[in-house]
Design an enzyme around this catalytic site. Structure first.
Site, PDB file in Angstrom:
ATOM      1  N   GLU A 136       0.840  -1.200   0.000  1.00  0.00           N
ATOM      2  CA  GLU A 136       0.000   0.000   0.000  1.00  0.00           C
ATOM      3  C   GLU A 136       0.870   1.244   0.000  1.00  0.00           C
ATOM      4  OE1 GLU A 136      -1.671   0.337   4.265  1.00  0.00           O
ATOM      5  OE2 GLU A 136      -1.234  -1.782   4.002  1.00  0.00           O
ATOM      6  N   LYS A 138       2.740   4.557   1.167  1.00  0.00           N
ATOM      7  CA  LYS A 138       3.122   5.126   2.455  1.00  0.00           C
ATOM      8  C   LYS A 138       2.661   6.573   2.450  1.00  0.00           C
ATOM      9  CE  LYS A 138       6.826   5.357   5.802  1.00  0.00           C
ATOM     10  NZ  LYS A 138       6.679   6.694   6.343  1.00  0.00           N
ATOM     11  N   ASP A 140       2.384  10.312   3.678  1.00  0.00           N
ATOM     12  CA  ASP A 140       3.385  11.193   4.253  1.00  0.00           C
ATOM     13  C   ASP A 140       2.722  12.326   5.031  1.00  0.00           C
ATOM     14  OD1 ASP A 140       5.865  12.087   4.850  1.00  0.00           O
ATOM     15  OD2 ASP A 140       6.217  13.052   2.913  1.00  0.00           O
ATOM     16  N   TYR A 245      -5.005   3.370   8.102  1.00  0.00           N
ATOM     17  CA  TYR A 245      -4.269   2.292   7.452  1.00  0.00           C
ATOM     18  C   TYR A 245      -4.178   1.042   8.305  1.00  0.00           C
ATOM     19  CZ  TYR A 245      -0.556   4.319  10.286  1.00  0.00           C
ATOM     20  OH  TYR A 245       0.171   4.819  11.329  1.00  0.00           O
ATOM     21  N   LYS A 331      11.276   2.940   0.570  1.00  0.00           N
ATOM     22  CA  LYS A 331      11.315   4.365   0.262  1.00  0.00           C
ATOM     23  C   LYS A 331      11.716   4.595  -1.189  1.00  0.00           C
ATOM     24  CE  LYS A 331      10.448   6.400   4.274  1.00  0.00           C
ATOM     25  NZ  LYS A 331      11.306   7.308   5.010  1.00  0.00           N
ATOM     26  N   CYS A 425      23.226  46.912  -7.309  1.00  0.00           N
ATOM     27  CA  CYS A 425      21.956  46.349  -6.876  1.00  0.00           C
ATOM     28  C   CYS A 425      20.978  46.335  -8.055  1.00  0.00           C
ATOM     29  CB  CYS A 425      21.380  47.176  -5.727  1.00  0.00           C
ATOM     30  SG  CYS A 425      19.675  46.751  -5.348  1.00  0.00           S
ATOM     31  N   CYS A 428      17.983  49.041  -7.151  1.00  0.00           N
ATOM     32  CA  CYS A 428      18.156  50.498  -7.066  1.00  0.00           C
ATOM     33  C   CYS A 428      19.438  50.981  -7.729  1.00  0.00           C
ATOM     34  CB  CYS A 428      18.117  50.950  -5.612  1.00  0.00           C
ATOM     35  SG  CYS A 428      19.565  50.422  -4.683  1.00  0.00           S
ATOM     36  N   CYS A 450      23.272  45.215  -0.855  1.00  0.00           N
ATOM     37  CA  CYS A 450      23.005  46.564  -1.330  1.00  0.00           C
ATOM     38  C   CYS A 450      22.993  47.454  -0.092  1.00  0.00           C
ATOM     39  CB  CYS A 450      21.640  46.611  -2.034  1.00  0.00           C
ATOM     40  SG  CYS A 450      20.951  48.275  -2.141  1.00  0.00           S
ATOM     41  N   CYS A 455      16.596  51.538  -0.644  1.00  0.00           N
ATOM     42  CA  CYS A 455      16.352  50.637  -1.774  1.00  0.00           C
ATOM     43  C   CYS A 455      14.932  50.071  -1.653  1.00  0.00           C
ATOM     44  CB  CYS A 455      17.387  49.516  -1.738  1.00  0.00           C
ATOM     45  SG  CYS A 455      17.090  48.210  -2.934  1.00  0.00           S
TER      46      CYS A 455
HETATM   47  P1  AMP Z   1       8.468   6.324   9.961  1.00  0.00           P
HETATM   48  O1  AMP Z   1       7.831   7.512  10.640  1.00  0.00           O
HETATM   49  O2  AMP Z   1       9.279   6.689   8.777  1.00  0.00           O
HETATM   50  O3  AMP Z   1       9.143   5.395  10.932  1.00  0.00           O
HETATM   51  O4  AMP Z   1       7.263   5.484   9.353  1.00  0.00           O
HETATM   52  C1  AMP Z   1       6.272   4.968  10.170  1.00  0.00           C
HETATM   53  C2  AMP Z   1       5.037   5.734   9.958  1.00  0.00           C
HETATM   54  O5  AMP Z   1       4.593   5.630   8.628  1.00  0.00           O
HETATM   55  C3  AMP Z   1       3.871   5.207  10.744  1.00  0.00           C
HETATM   56  O6  AMP Z   1       3.881   5.681  12.062  1.00  0.00           O
HETATM   57  C4  AMP Z   1       2.718   5.761   9.979  1.00  0.00           C
HETATM   58  O7  AMP Z   1       2.382   7.027  10.485  1.00  0.00           O
HETATM   59  C5  AMP Z   1       3.247   6.007   8.595  1.00  0.00           C
HETATM   60  N1  AMP Z   1       2.517   5.322   7.542  1.00  0.00           N
HETATM   61  C6  AMP Z   1       2.173   5.912   6.400  1.00  0.00           C
HETATM   62  N2  AMP Z   1       1.499   5.093   5.612  1.00  0.00           N
HETATM   63  C7  AMP Z   1       1.393   3.930   6.249  1.00  0.00           C
HETATM   64  C8  AMP Z   1       0.800   2.691   5.932  1.00  0.00           C
HETATM   65  N3  AMP Z   1       0.175   2.495   4.773  1.00  0.00           N
HETATM   66  N4  AMP Z   1       0.882   1.703   6.844  1.00  0.00           N
HETATM   67  C9  AMP Z   1       1.526   1.887   8.014  1.00  0.00           C
HETATM   68  N5  AMP Z   1       2.108   3.045   8.363  1.00  0.00           N
HETATM   69  C10 AMP Z   1       2.054   4.058   7.497  1.00  0.00           C
HETATM   70 ZN    ZN Z   2      19.225  48.294  -3.738  1.00  0.00          ZN
END
Ligand code: AMP
Ligand code: ZN
Length: 702
Positions: A136, A138, A140, A245, A331, A425, A428, A450, A455
């Protein structure tokens, strides 16, 4: 995909007929019905992205619910959709020890490391027991735990250190798409990620630009900061989403993770529903598929999470002290792109510093089109030897402005010259002054400035700085407006702001009568700010908000500050804790400068700045006698952090000095600060470590 509340019955029946005369039971039922209907629409809108009614129809329903609640306040519940705007600010946030630790994820960066993960899983399972995996995206953002009890959203917490998180239930209640009720009676503990979608971040940043506020560098910071805010009403204004998730407790209803995700979706909970279930052989393909598709996802994805699907096998595999052994995050490499530099232009900042910017052929990078990259200073241009016409590789590492990584010197067209910073500059035309990097002094940055304080670029920068949030906090005074004000000569210094009239503003571009009035009202309102914000907003070299506050503390009023002779100034300012000679000189020079004095007198005449209230100094606390400097982007407002530290007895400084004990380094901490910390032997701590210090726990492992 239909949730339990669907299909919807839209259009309310006979609501107009005397609500007040309805018997209480019927009112309650009507209230519950409206709540259900609104939540079902929110679900369609925020989770399925497939609304069945117009915004106006939705608003009308909400209006009905509000009217009903206004007449019968006893019907209002904390989880009513009307409460999504958020309730009272909370004075503090409680920590909660959770039943099941929240783990982080082990990372892999290559197919080899993935094979290694598979080998460990195979070894951990009994002979002949093979695993099926889910793959799935990840997400962010910031992870949270949400607990439903008896069908109601009961508690939400941040991850914190895993074992313990901060209680943020009122904040999470404001997040649209997170149902306040679900059709499940047992206790259900969920893990999810708080996110901001890309398009929402763009909108949010556009609004912040217009309001003259700093942009959020990325969705993760904006989301992580928002969930921890003290004021749920502020949280409600951020376009947050949650995607669940994982279910920790209660999933026993289903034997696998993937089936649990489907079940969560059936309960009306937002899940990403993009997981793929496969034998090991299909895992890398599934990861590659996510990598290809992620530019089209509405949110940022920096990797894929691979999990053993069966809960029974997950239990057999267990966890280390940090990670579950049944999951890993793959990653994706940081996103890079190659493009060509077409020109190098120079921006002039508030202090007069010239910053070169590379303008490049537009290129797709991480889902957005980029055409500019900051080159920071003359040193960096020289080190990279970036020239006009060069092909360069650029990288985006979370930030909005990408970085130039390297120059493909081999494909450089013939006849190009190394870039030279301009001698004048660009705004100016004044001859620039430069300071070169001194041998053996890496902390001294090479700068080109400057020197002309009049300015226009500098005037504009100073005004924006003065109006910024930590200083005078003047709303609606954005960059383009200030640009026009300065160019048209309407404003030559910060004091001129207070003479502006709405009529003058309406003559400017893109300025209606209403917005002009708003701007003027904000400017006038800012006269009520206390002296510390005023002094901190002047841009006196080496004096930020913290030192500005100290100066304000000793002076009390602007009048007193201006009344002091040079000797008196030296005496008072020199006595401030943590002010070295350079800082004292800087303040004295500024206050003795005729032009600056004139501006300050104008501010005084216009009655700007309230006297500084006397501060109660903490005489005890875990940080008594410690001196701290806070830098970088934190999850909380800098002001709030300072207040917490002061209450714990700490002294705060804007920069790292000889006696600084700790440097609290947030995201994007500058190299200069870190170098100073090293030089003066200050301990660099993260925000989390700072929280531990505040709690009197000391640093882990120290
Ligand atoms: P990290 O903070 O890099 O150690 O990654 C762990 C964190 O990834 C977890 O605490 C979740 O908040 C996040 N995360 C994002 N997507 C997922 C996912 N699909 N399954 C599990 N954790 C996830
Ligand atoms: Zn200037």
């Amino acid at each position: 995909m239909a949730g339990p509340y669907l299909p919807l019955k839209t259009g309310a029946r006979g609501l107009k007929v005397g609500l007040a005369r309805m018997p209480p039971k019927a009112r309650e039922a009507e209230h519950a019905r409206l709540v259900r209907e609104l939540e079902a629409h929110e679900y369609r809108y925020y989770v399925l992205d497939d609304p069945v009614v117009s915004d106006a129809a939705f608003d009308a329903l909400m209006q009905k619910l509000r009217a009903l609640e206004a007449e019968h306040p006893e019907l209002v519940t904390a989880d009513s959709p009307t409460q999504r705007v958020g309730g009272e600010t909370r004075p503090f946030i409680t920590k909660i020890r959770r039943e099941h630790r929240m783990f982080s994820l082990d990372n892999a960066y290559s197919p080899e490391e993935m094979l290694e993960f598979h080998r460990r899983v195979a070894l951990g399972l009994r002979d002949g027991d093979t695993a099926t995996f889910t793959v799935e995206p990840k997400l962010d953002g910031a992870s949270i735990e949400v607990i439903y009890d008896s069908g109601r959203l009961a508690q939400a917490t941040t991850r914190g250190d895993g074992a313990e998180g901060e209680e943020i239930t009122p904040n999470v209640r404001t997040i649209r798409g997170v149902p306040s009720r679900i059709p499940h009676t047992g206790k259900l503990t969920l893990r999810g990620e708080v996110l901001i979608f890309r398009k929402d971040l763009e909108k949010l940043n556009a609004e912040r630009d217009a309001a003259g506020l700093e942009r959020f560098a990325n969705a993760r910071n904006a989301a992580a900061g928002a969930v921890r805010m003290m004021d749920p009403r502020e949280v409600a204004k951020r376009p947050l989403r949650v995607i669940f998730y994982q279910a920790v407790e209660g999933p026993q209803v289903r034997p696998t993770h993937s089936e649990t995700l489907k079940w969560l979706a059936e309960l009306g909970l937002p899940t990403h529903l993009r997981e793929k279930v496969t034998a090991w052989e299909g895992v890398m393909d599934a990861i590659a598929a996510i990598d290809r598709a992620r530019a089209d996802y509405p949110f940022e994805t920096d990797g894929a999470v691979v999990k053993v699907d069966s809960f029974r096998q997950q239990d057999v595999l267990g966890a280390t002290s940090k990670f579950p052994k049944w999951a890993i995050a793959y990653k994706f490499p940081a996103e890079r792109a190659i493009t060509t530099v077409r020109s190098i232009t120079v921006q002039v900042g508030r202090t007069g510093a010239l910053t070169p910017v590379a303008n490049m052929d537009p290129v797709e990078l991480g889902g957005t089109t980029v055409s500019r990259a900051s080159l920071h200073n003359a040193d960096q241009i020289r080190e990279l030897d970036v020239r006009v016409g060069d092909r360069v590789s650029i990288q985006k590492a979370g930030e909005i402005i990408p970085q130039v990584l390297a120059v493909e010197a081999r494909s450089r067209p013939p006849g190009t010259e190394p870039y030279e910073m301009p001698k004048e500059c660009p705004v100016c035309g004044t001859r620039v002054v430069s300071r070169v990097r001194e041998e053996g002094k890496p902390e001294v940055e090479a700068t080109v400035r400057c020197p002309n304080r009049q300015c226009p670029a500098q005037v504009q920068g100073r005004i924006l700085y003065f109006a910024s949030r930590p200083a005078m906090a003047i709303d609606h005074l954005g960059e383009s407006l200030v640009d026009q004000l300065v160019t048209k000569g309407l404003v030559k210094d910060v004091a001129d702001l207070y003479d502006l009239t709405a009529e003058q503003l309406t003559e400017l571009e893109r300025m209606g009568k209403k917005s002009a009035q708003n701007v003027i009202a904000s400017i006038q309102a800012s006269r009520e700010r206390t002296l510390d914000r005023l002094v901190g907003g002047l841009g006196i070299p080496q004096v930020g908000q913290v030192a500005g506050r100290q100066v304000a503390q000793v002076a009390g009023t602007l009048e007193t500050l201006l009344g002091w002779s040079e000797d008196e100034l030296r005496e008072h300012i020199g006595g401030i804790h943590g002010f070295g000679d350079k800082m004292v000189d800087s303040v004295v020079d500024f206050l003795e400068d005729e032009a600056e004095r004139a501006v300050l007198k104008k501010l005084l005449d216009r009655n700007v700045g309230r006297p500084q209230p006397r501060e109660v100094v903490a005489t005890e606390g875990p940080l008594l006698g410690k001196s701290l400097c806070v830098t970088g982007v934190l999850t909380r407002k800098r002001d709030d952090v300072h207040a917490l530290l002061r209450a714990a007895g700490a002294t705060i400084h804007d920069s790292v000095k000889k006696d600084t004990t700790y440097l609290v380094a947030g995201d994007k901490t500058g190299k200069t600060k870190l170098d100073q910390a090293k030089k003066y032997g200050a301990t660099v701590v993260t925000e989390e470590e700072m929280d531990r210090l505040l709690a009197g726990e000391g640093l882990a492992g120290a």
